[in-house]
Scaffold this motif. Structure first.
Motif, mmCIF file in Angstrom:
data_model
loop_
_atom_site.group_PDB
_atom_site.id
_atom_site.type_symbol
_atom_site.label_atom_id
_atom_site.label_comp_id
_atom_site.label_asym_id
_atom_site.label_seq_id
_atom_site.Cartn_x
_atom_site.Cartn_y
_atom_site.Cartn_z
ATOM 1 N N VAL A 182 0.688 -1.613 -0.138
ATOM 2 C CA VAL A 182 0.250 0.241 0.030
ATOM 3 C C VAL A 182 0.632 1.125 -0.098
ATOM 4 O O VAL A 182 1.938 1.412 0.307
ATOM 5 C CB VAL A 182 -0.690 0.678 1.089
ATOM 6 N N ALA A 220 -3.568 1.040 -3.662
ATOM 7 C CA ALA A 220 -4.490 0.816 -2.464
ATOM 8 C C ALA A 220 -5.486 -0.238 -2.625
ATOM 9 O O ALA A 220 -5.675 -0.809 -3.120
ATOM 10 C CB ALA A 220 -5.175 2.585 -2.600
ATOM 11 N N PRO A 221 -6.091 -0.432 -1.452
ATOM 12 C CA PRO A 221 -6.649 -1.477 -1.117
ATOM 13 C C PRO A 221 -8.158 -1.405 -1.709
ATOM 14 O O PRO A 221 -8.326 -0.364 -2.449
ATOM 15 C CB PRO A 221 -6.995 -1.322 0.265
#
Length: 725
Positions: A182, A220-221
């Motif tokens: 991330v 990004a998640p």
């Protein structure tokens, strides 16, 4: 040992099968060799992943390429590479070329065949775990590329480090990069079919991006599915009151930094403000990532990424929750009509025009200097439909307002003769775009409570009709004709309005042909058009009175409502995207009065079902007086289908009408004034009909074709609402 030809190709970044050479491989004699391309490394050793024991040192041949025969091993095994870097530092790493293909054949086949309407689950950057190794799976569609590498701060932006595997079934390139995570920056380095290196490309499916002028994608998640709150499902229905406050997030109120507000700053103030004014929905102008501030988000290159202008994506999630916590719905502007030509974006993504039409007569918008998606290509259709579902399903927004639909529907949109290509039937309609919109609306329609709204400015039939009935399947359509006609009328001096009386009535001829929303949007207060107040004729008193009367006309008229931010303040200057709204105007009671009026109009609209329940049905409207051009008076009754009614009367001249006889429907013995835009509370002259408990008694005196009437005082330049007692 690797052949010199293979080594040359790897070092030049033009090898067509890096997974066939790097990593662990057996030679023709069954001996295992391990190979790694690690520019910048000085020493590399092979370790057993389980025991961490040293197996063999790799020999550097040249250019950061290391290899060694593996002693005493005959079968594949899990291993790590211990690396010492020439510039200092060392580490132990899993080898990306020791992992099998990441994406399943079934999902790739579905993508190739146009059946994967959530391609964001496959493509882009995804956090994954393989055993004890965490990392990121990167995947990108580039069917005509000769080589694709993912580059980023995890590999010093060196395209030789992580060339990707081509999955021929779908033209998708993929790789698992161990230890990436991330926040890592990345792009794709692409060599086109002719062997030329393209400018680095941002990820079309990126869920986060850098703030302009930087434009790298950010790992990004994937947001978890976020269903709509149960009360929101009911609030978006056609019989519900829908009053929308349109917002340009960057200029509603500047942030503490003096530039863009953060999502958390917006969440703290905007939803409460909108709820206090009685609106039911917030609509954000496009907040997907875009390179140029002056496009207001309408030239987007990040259809899956909330703009970095307002902070990280998780802040947007908190904003959505804050909107719903105030009992409001959230609509997003969504732009599938075009995209900009920036070199880091979708244009000629793999060296060919895979996202856009190949012929500029189909694929280029002259008006905006932008490219047009190839609406007929399955991979592009999935990209767009997936984006629509992503915002609704993953972020929990109530719906999408789809921008520039008219430009999608017609191949000759803003094109002279000879500069457009007819469809396969010889017509001007873009059959592929029509099909795409129908398909998108069908998929969104499967999400309980979600809605779509079309900004469509032509008379294309059935925009808000169901697809099974031959329509496009939108839930609502902006009524651009109503907006244009009525604003032209209001711009006339009242003495001349008698000659333009039909501009206010014409909309009722077609008002129920679609599920309409009445829009006073940002488009009406930019590019020299002036503010709403500036459009009104007369001296300052008349300008305010005209504006209040017009808002009353709008809220009494059939159709859902939309008002752009700042118009509730009676903003004097047209909107400027680079400045905050002029909140100081509220210190002037005339401006504060208009804000109070908007609040009360919304309250009236929500409380009286006759003003909203049959917004989109002819049974909810009846003219009382549509032809009194001489006095510029309009009167009608709104109904909810269960017996409830509201009378609306407009006087569009500065001449007060005392003792005016107004025909009324049967079944009511007395009426009372519910709202008067001329009230002193809103800044008017305070001429009205009192608030006596007995109200205005119905008389057996015919008027306006009705056998009953009431006698009212009709204020100058005002709209008055009456309800039964």
């Amino acid at each position: 040992m690797l052949t010199e030809a293979d080594l040359d190709a790897l070092l030049a970044g033009r090898h067509t099968d890096p997974f066939g050479r790097l990593g662990l491989h057996a030679d023709d004699s069954g001996r295992l060799w391990v190979r790694a391309l690690l520019p910048g490394a000085s020493e590399v050793a092979l370790l057993d992943a389980g025991s961490k024991k040293h197996i063999v040192d790799l020999t550097q041949r040249r250019g950061g390429f290391f290899e060694a025969q593996v002693p005493r091993r005959k079968h594949r095994f899990d291993y790590r590479l211990a690396v010492r870097w020439a510039g200092g530092g060392e580490g132990v790493y899993a080898d990306p070329y020791n992992f099998y293909p990441q994406l399943g054949d079934d999902e790739l086949k579905a993508f190739a065949e146009g059946r994967n309407f959530r391609p964001f689950l496959s493509l882009g950057a995804h956090l994954v775990q393989h055993g004890d190794v965490s990392g990121v799976r990167f995947a990108v569609w580039a069917p005509n590329a000769k080589r694709v590498s993912v580059v980023g701060n995890f590999n010093n932006w060196d395209g030789r480090r992580h060339p990707m595997r081509l999955r021929h079934i779908a033209g998708v390139w993929e790789i698992f990069v161990p230890h990436a995570g991330v926040g890592d920056l990345y792009k794709f380095e692409i060599v086109n079919g002719n062997g030329a290196l393209l400018p680095l490309k941002a990820d079309p499916y990126a869920r986060q991006a850098q703030l302009r002028p930087d434009n790298a994608s950010i790992v990004a998640p994937l947001p978890e599915p976020t269903p709509l709150p149960r009360q929101r499902e009911r609030a978006n229905r056609r019989e519900s009151p829908i009053s929308v406050y349109e917002v340009h997030a960057a200029s509603w109120r500047r942030g503490v930094s003096g530039e863009f507000p953060t999502w958390d700053e917006l969440a703290e103030h905007l939803p409460a403000y909108v709820a206090d004014l009685g609106f039911t929905h917030v609509q954000l102008m496009p907040i997907s990532e875009h390179p140029f501030d002056g496009s207001w988000g309408y030239q987007t290159l990040g259809l899956y990424a909330p703009s970095a202008r307002f902070g990280p994506p998780e802040g947007f999630a908190r904003f959505v929750k804050a909107v719903h916590d105030q009992g409001l719905g959230l609509l997003l502007d969504w732009v599938p009509a075009h995209f900009p030509v920036d070199a880091f974006g979708l244009a000629e993504f793999d060296g060919t025009r895979i996202y856009e039409y190949a012929d500029p007569k189909e694929g280029f918008h002259r008006d905006w200097n932008t490219l047009i998606y190839n609406f007929g290509r399955t991979e592009v259709r999935q990209f767009l439909i997936g984006s629509a579902l992503y915002w609704i399903e993953r972020w929990g927004v109530d719906g999408l307002r789809v921008d520039a639909v008219a430009s999608m529907l017609y191949r000759d949109y803003s094109r002279p003769a000879g500069e457009w290509i007819p469809n396969i039937r010889g017509g001007r309609e873009n059959l592929e775009a029509i099909s795409l919109l129908r398909e998108m609306n069908e998929h969104v329609g499967e999400v309980e409570g979600a809605i779509t709204v079309a900004e469509e400015s032509t008379s294309f039939p059935g925009v808000s009709a169901p697809t099974y009935a031959g329509g496009l399947g939108f839930h609502y359509k902006w009524n651009m004709g109503w907006m244009n006609d009525t604003l032209r009328y209001m711009a006339e001096d009242p003495i001349n309005r008698r000659w333009h009386h039909d501009k206010m009535t014409f909309g009722l001829i077609y008002a129920f042909s679609e599920n309409f929303m009445l829009p006073i949007s940002h488009d009406e207060v930019v590019h020299g058009k002036g503010s709403m107040l500036a459009k009104m004729p007369g001296d300052d008193w008349q300008k305010f009175a005209n504006l209040r009367a017009y808002y009353g006309f709008m809220w009494g008229h059939p159709g859902k409502k939309l008002l752009f931010m700042g118009q509730e303040l009676a903003q004097r200057n047209e909107w400027n995207h680079a400045e905050s709204l002029p909140w100081g105007l509220l210190e002037d009671d005339r401006h504060a009065g208009v804000q109070r009026l908007v609040r009360d109009l919304n309250k009236l609209y929500r409380e009286h079902s006759a003003l909203h329940r049959l917004d989109c049905e002819a049974g909810g409207f009846e003219w009382i007086s549509a032809h009194d051009a001489e006095h510029s008076i309009y009167a009608w009754v709104r109904r909810d289908g269960t017996g409830r009614m509201v009378l609306v009367v407009c006087n569009m001249t500065p001449v007060p009408r005392e003792g005016y006889s107004l025909g009324v429907p049967d079944g009511v013995t007395a009426w009372k004034e519910a709202l008067n835009t001329d009230s002193a509370y809103y800044g008017g002259s305070n001429m009205g009909n009192g608030v006596a408990a007995a109200g205005l008694p119905v008389q057996a005196q015919p008027a306006h074709g009705k056998r009953l009437s009431i006698t009212i005082n009709l204020p100058p330049l005002a709209t008055v609402f009456f309800v039964p007692i």
